[in-house]
Motif scaffolding. Structure first.
Motif, PDB file in Angstrom:
ATOM      1  N   ARG A  39      13.743 -62.391-106.073  1.00 50.41           N
ATOM      2  CA  ARG A  39      12.397 -62.261-106.642  1.00 50.41           C
ATOM      3  C   ARG A  39      12.422 -62.286-108.168  1.00 50.41           C
ATOM      4  O   ARG A  39      11.572 -62.915-108.799  1.00 50.41           O
ATOM      5  CB  ARG A  39      11.767 -60.943-106.170  1.00 50.41           C
ATOM      6  CG  ARG A  39      11.324 -60.960-104.726  1.00 50.41           C
ATOM      7  CD  ARG A  39      10.871 -59.584-104.269  1.00 50.41           C
ATOM      8  NE  ARG A  39      10.417 -59.602-102.899  1.00 50.41           N
ATOM      9  CZ  ARG A  39       9.189 -59.969-102.519  1.00 50.41           C
ATOM     10  NH1 ARG A  39       8.281 -60.290-103.432  1.00 50.41           N
ATOM     11  NH2 ARG A  39       8.860 -59.997-101.257  1.00 50.41           N
ATOM     12  N   ARG A 108      22.312 -69.316-104.731  1.00 44.97           N
ATOM     13  CA  ARG A 108      22.754 -68.376-103.697  1.00 44.97           C
ATOM     14  C   ARG A 108      24.201 -67.955-103.943  1.00 44.97           C
ATOM     15  O   ARG A 108      24.534 -66.786-103.875  1.00 44.97           O
ATOM     16  CB  ARG A 108      22.619 -68.980-102.295  1.00 44.97           C
ATOM     17  CG  ARG A 108      21.195 -69.308-101.869  1.00 44.97           C
ATOM     18  CD  ARG A 108      21.056 -69.399-100.351  1.00 44.97           C
ATOM     19  NE  ARG A 108      21.184 -68.097 -99.739  1.00 44.97           N
ATOM     20  CZ  ARG A 108      20.186 -67.231 -99.595  1.00 44.97           C
ATOM     21  NH1 ARG A 108      18.967 -67.535 -99.976  1.00 44.97           N
ATOM     22  NH2 ARG A 108      20.399 -66.057 -99.046  1.00 44.97           N
ATOM     23  N   ARG A 129      18.732 -61.138 -96.100  1.00 46.16           N
ATOM     24  CA  ARG A 129      18.587 -62.077 -94.988  1.00 46.16           C
ATOM     25  C   ARG A 129      19.935 -62.528 -94.455  1.00 46.16           C
ATOM     26  O   ARG A 129      20.065 -62.909 -93.300  1.00 46.16           O
ATOM     27  CB  ARG A 129      17.826 -63.346 -95.444  1.00 46.16           C
ATOM     28  CG  ARG A 129      16.430 -63.109 -95.989  1.00 46.16           C
ATOM     29  CD  ARG A 129      15.485 -62.638 -94.906  1.00 46.16           C
ATOM     30  NE  ARG A 129      14.107 -62.511 -95.382  1.00 46.16           N
ATOM     31  CZ  ARG A 129      13.662 -61.584 -96.212  1.00 46.16           C
ATOM     32  NH1 ARG A 129      14.501 -60.660 -96.668  1.00 46.16           N
ATOM     33  NH2 ARG A 129      12.394 -61.537 -96.575  1.00 46.16           N
ATOM     34  N   ASP A 130      20.941 -62.520 -95.324  1.00 44.96           N
ATOM     35  CA  ASP A 130      22.241 -63.119 -95.000  1.00 44.96           C
ATOM     36  C   ASP A 130      23.374 -62.148 -95.289  1.00 44.96           C
ATOM     37  O   ASP A 130      24.502 -62.558 -95.521  1.00 44.96           O
ATOM     38  CB  ASP A 130      22.439 -64.380 -95.857  1.00 44.96           C
ATOM     39  CG  ASP A 130      22.389 -64.078 -97.353  1.00 44.96           C
ATOM     40  OD1 ASP A 130      21.866 -63.001 -97.725  1.00 44.96           O
ATOM     41  OD2 ASP A 130      22.886 -64.896 -98.155  1.00 44.96           O
ATOM     42  N   ARG A 178       6.903 -67.511 -94.728  1.00 44.58           N
ATOM     43  CA  ARG A 178       8.166 -67.106 -95.347  1.00 44.58           C
ATOM     44  C   ARG A 178       9.266 -67.043 -94.280  1.00 44.58           C
ATOM     45  O   ARG A 178      10.385 -67.500 -94.511  1.00 44.58           O
ATOM     46  CB  ARG A 178       7.968 -65.759 -96.053  1.00 44.58           C
ATOM     47  CG  ARG A 178       8.958 -65.496 -97.145  1.00 44.58           C
ATOM     48  CD  ARG A 178       8.307 -64.939 -98.407  1.00 44.58           C
ATOM     49  NE  ARG A 178       7.655 -63.655 -98.213  1.00 44.58           N
ATOM     50  CZ  ARG A 178       8.292 -62.482 -98.268  1.00 44.58           C
ATOM     51  NH1 ARG A 178       9.591 -62.449 -98.476  1.00 44.58           N
ATOM     52  NH2 ARG A 178       7.622 -61.366 -98.131  1.00 44.58           N
ATOM     53  N   ASP A 182      12.729 -69.168 -94.378  1.00 45.76           N
ATOM     54  CA  ASP A 182      13.995 -68.416 -94.410  1.00 45.76           C
ATOM     55  C   ASP A 182      14.865 -68.729 -93.197  1.00 45.76           C
ATOM     56  O   ASP A 182      16.085 -68.773 -93.284  1.00 45.76           O
ATOM     57  CB  ASP A 182      13.728 -66.907 -94.493  1.00 45.76           C
ATOM     58  CG  ASP A 182      13.155 -66.488 -95.848  1.00 45.76           C
ATOM     59  OD1 ASP A 182      13.259 -67.274 -96.814  1.00 45.76           O
ATOM     60  OD2 ASP A 182      12.603 -65.371 -95.944  1.00 45.76           O
ATOM     61  N   ARG A 185      16.094 -72.812 -93.485  1.00 49.15           N
ATOM     62  CA  ARG A 185      16.861 -73.417 -94.586  1.00 49.15           C
ATOM     63  C   ARG A 185      18.295 -73.686 -94.176  1.00 49.15           C
ATOM     64  O   ARG A 185      18.826 -73.067 -93.252  1.00 49.15           O
ATOM     65  CB  ARG A 185      16.800 -72.531 -95.827  1.00 49.15           C
ATOM     66  CG  ARG A 185      17.640 -71.302 -95.740  1.00 49.15           C
ATOM     67  CD  ARG A 185      17.785 -70.589 -97.082  1.00 49.15           C
ATOM     68  NE  ARG A 185      18.341 -69.288 -96.814  1.00 49.15           N
ATOM     69  CZ  ARG A 185      17.758 -68.128 -97.070  1.00 49.15           C
ATOM     70  NH1 ARG A 185      16.590 -68.086 -97.663  1.00 49.15           N
ATOM     71  NH2 ARG A 185      18.347 -67.007 -96.763  1.00 49.15           N
TER      72      ARG A 185
END
Ligand code: C5P
Length: 221
Positions: A39, A108, A129-130, A178, A182, A185
């Motif tokens: 963000r 990333r 998320r990962d 979103r 997410d 991708r």
């Protein structure tokens, strides 16, 4: 009393940040909100008009940014080049663009390296998320937190009041969009790690979820 690392992943609005912060407090661990890093980068790129398509530009600026996370009064503060941007990174503009910047492979890699450094000494609760799949594949405890889209939108709605003038339906749409980006991708999509514990929180309240995770942690240490 050995410390472990706890990875908490899941879709937007599942309550990861709230839960992760409380779990960290309960265990005297360090809380790292990785979403705030994506963000903060997004806020910066929007401010300087750097489009997500300009991946090299995005990466160059991101590498030159000084990104700091520190404990704040209510949650975690994010500083970009010394400026506290915490109140600015939750805007609808940032919400709407963050998943596009988060697709940048170089960005990333850069943020993942910072995140791994933060967790190197253990005793970290990291949400994102990962985390379980990519950032900390060796985390001793992995939680995948979910809730229905309806419930997640409702929680966001209650949390925001109507400060941003959004209806429940708009929020539900924003959140689904979103999720779609997410999950879809190419690089580190939102995915449940094979060894993660799935926690559907649709019908759980905050203390119940915190207690559940803390008790999992106790069986590990
Ligand atoms: O967790 P939060 O909703 O603040 O994350 C904002 C966005 O940042 C996510 O929708 C996702 O696009 C991105 N993100 C990510 N990987 C993470 C954390 C967040 O791609 N580990």
């Amino acid at each position: 009393n050995l410390k472990i690392n706890i990875a908490i992943d899941g879709p937007a609005g599942a309550g990861k940040s709230t839960i992760a912060r409380l779990v960290a407090k309960e265990l005297s661990y360090i809380y790292v909100d990785t979403g705030s890093m994506y963000r903060a980068v997004t806020w910066y790129m929007l401010k300087y008009g750097i489009k997500p398509e300009s991946s090299d530009e995005v990466l160059r600026h991101a590498r030159n940014m000084v990104l700091e996370l520190m404990p704040g009064a209510d949650g975690q503060k994010v500083l970009v080049n010394g400026q506290d941007v915490s109140p600015l990174i939750r805007s609808r503009e940032v919400n709407g663009m963050v998943s596009q910047y988060a697709q940048n492979e170089g960005l990333r890699e850069h943020l993942v390296a910072l995140q791994r450094e933060m967790a190197a000494r253990k005793g970290v609760v990291m949400d994102g998320r990962d985390i379980g799949t990519t950032v900390l594949p060796d985390a001793e405890l992995k939680i995948f937190m979910t809730a229905t889209v309806k419930e997640r939108a409702l929680r966001r709605f209650k949390e925001m009041g109507d400060a941003q003038g959004l209806t429940l339906e708009q929020l539900e749409k924003d959140i689904s969009e979103r999720d779609r980006l997410d999950e879809g991708r190419e690089i580190s999509p939102l995915r449940c790690a094979e060894d993660a514990i799935v926690l559907d929180t649709t019908n759980m309240d905050i203390p119940q979820v915190v207690e559940t995770i803390v008790s999992f942690c106790r069986t590990h240490t």
